[in-house]
Scaffold this motif. Structure first.
Motif, PDB file in Angstrom:
ATOM      1  N   ARG A   1      10.494  -4.813 -49.185  1.00 28.07           N
ATOM      2  CA  ARG A   1      10.519  -5.836 -50.022  1.00 28.07           C
ATOM      3  C   ARG A   1       9.530  -6.002 -51.023  1.00 28.07           C
ATOM      4  O   ARG A   1       9.492  -6.879 -51.656  1.00 28.07           O
ATOM      5  N   ARG A   2       8.677  -5.029 -51.321  1.00 31.51           N
ATOM      6  CA  ARG A   2       7.576  -4.970 -51.907  1.00 31.51           C
ATOM      7  C   ARG A   2       8.356  -4.790 -53.458  1.00 31.51           C
ATOM      8  O   ARG A   2       9.121  -4.221 -53.817  1.00 31.51           O
ATOM      9  N   ARG A   3       7.520  -5.562 -54.256  1.00 31.74           N
ATOM     10  CA  ARG A   3       8.175  -5.833 -55.627  1.00 31.74           C
ATOM     11  C   ARG A   3       7.550  -4.700 -56.630  1.00 31.74           C
ATOM     12  O   ARG A   3       6.104  -4.617 -56.360  1.00 31.74           O
TER      13      ARG A   3
ATOM     14  N   SER B 172       8.552 -12.142 -50.597  1.00 37.26           N
ATOM     15  CA  SER B 172       7.790 -11.147 -50.739  1.00 37.26           C
ATOM     16  C   SER B 172       6.824 -11.121 -49.468  1.00 37.26           C
ATOM     17  O   SER B 172       6.183 -10.096 -49.237  1.00 37.26           O
TER      18      SER B 172
END
Length: 347
Positions: A5-7, A288
């Protein structure tokens, strides 16, 4: 398959962005995320209280209700703990508290966890009675009413046993399709239990309720004991930093964690106290924080002699069923601790 879920944030100049992005996309840049409506289902004791404080003070959440479930300590005491925390946050009369089921679906009351939380659930702080009183409406009725009122908007954050949620589903099964999502503090992924080798406390207290919820079709995200041990432990250095803040929230944190801090060190072999409920609400506030997760089919052990309450995760797909849960595997410790410190600095 592991999912991250790293942006990814692209750096674009205004001129380039306006040339490449559709107008609707460009217009949305810089807009704040919408406020999330939540129901916080809690057996309020030490770590739950921190989660309550974080929830009711977060500008990203609208706490529509706190519902009290069976769990850590005496039922009325849990209710008082939630109400006192709301009062401490200056939110008297703004966050309704509803009492739910004081016992599991089909089992006898398990006892309590005063050995972790103290006889009052707050490390024997014995705070004065809160001014606000619990609502007269039953928690199960409140859950059904709020989900019907805000279809596909309510996130249920269950940081205690799932009894109230299961009762709501059994009474009104149609709400399963109206709940936006449910975050459950419980279980683990390739780790170990804290109540028996295969299970954690919240599912163990009422495994039948957990099974009802996991089989309901509600989109579920679990934040487990393993994540809390790896990413939410406040060490002696962290406590020293909290103490130096000198705020009323920091003082509250220090008081309610006295017994828990000692228990985690002496009996769970940690170098401080873990905060599973707090890191669960943190993941709701800022998704996040969950840096790695997996999608799996999960069922609950309700008859095991040695593993009662275990979340049975079908890692290899041997049951041939589609995933019904997203399991948090890793979380960002630095982001979590910053969120806690930012909360404790507020007062």
């Amino acid at each position: 398959m592991l999912t991250s879920r790293r942006r990814f944030i692209g750096a674009l100049s205004v001129g380039t962005a306006s040339a490449l992005l559709p107008a609707t996309t460009f217009a949305s840049i810089g807009k704040a995320d919408p406020v999330k409506r939540i129901i916080l289902d809690s057996d309020t004791a030490t770590d739950d209280a921190l989660a309550v404080l974080m929830a009711v003070t977060s500008p990203k959440l609208k706490v529509e209700a706190i519902t009290i479930t069976c769990g850590n300590v005496g039922f009325d005491q849990q209710t008082k703990n939630a109400l006192y925390t709301i009062q401490l946050a200056g939110k008297n009369g703004q966050v309704p508290v509803f009492q739910g089921s004081a016992r599991p679906l089909v089992r006898q009351v398990h006892g309590n966890a005063t050995y972790v939380h103290g006889s009052d659930g707050m490390s024997n702080s014995f705070f004065p009675d809160p001014q606000q009183k619990p609502e007269k409406e039953h928690a199960v009725d409140a859950i059904i009413r709020l989900v019907d009122k805000y279809p596909n908007e309510i996130t249920i954050v269950a940081i205690g046993p799932l009894t109230n949620v299961a009762l709501a589903l059994l009474r009104e099964p149609s709400i399963a399709k109206k709940v936006k999502e449910l975050y459950f503090m419980g279980g683990f992924y390739k780790f170990y239990g804290n109540i028996n080798p295969g299970a954690t406390y919240n599912a163990w207290v009422d495994p039948e309720a957990a099974r009802v919820v996991f089989q309901s079709g509600i989109p579920i995200t679990t934040v487990g004991f393993d994540v809390s041990v790896k990413s939410s432990v406040f060490t002696d250095d962290d406590y020293a930093k909290v103490e130096k803040l000198g705020t009323k929230y920091a003082d509250f944190f220090m008081k309610i964690n006295r017994i828990r801090r000692k228990y985690c060190k002496e009996h769970q072999k940690m170098n401080g106290s873990n905060h599973p409920d707090a890191i669960t609400i943190a993941a709701v506030i800022d998704p996040s924080i969950v840096s790695l997760s997996v999608s799996r089919f999960v069922d609950i052990e309700t008859r095991g002699e040695l593993t009662l309450g275990a979340l049975a995760i079908d890692e290899l797909g041997v049951w041939g069923k589609p995933p019904n849960a997203t399991i948090c595997v890793e979380a960002d410790e630095a982001k979590f601790k910053k969120m806690v410190f930012d909360t404790l600095k507020m007062s």
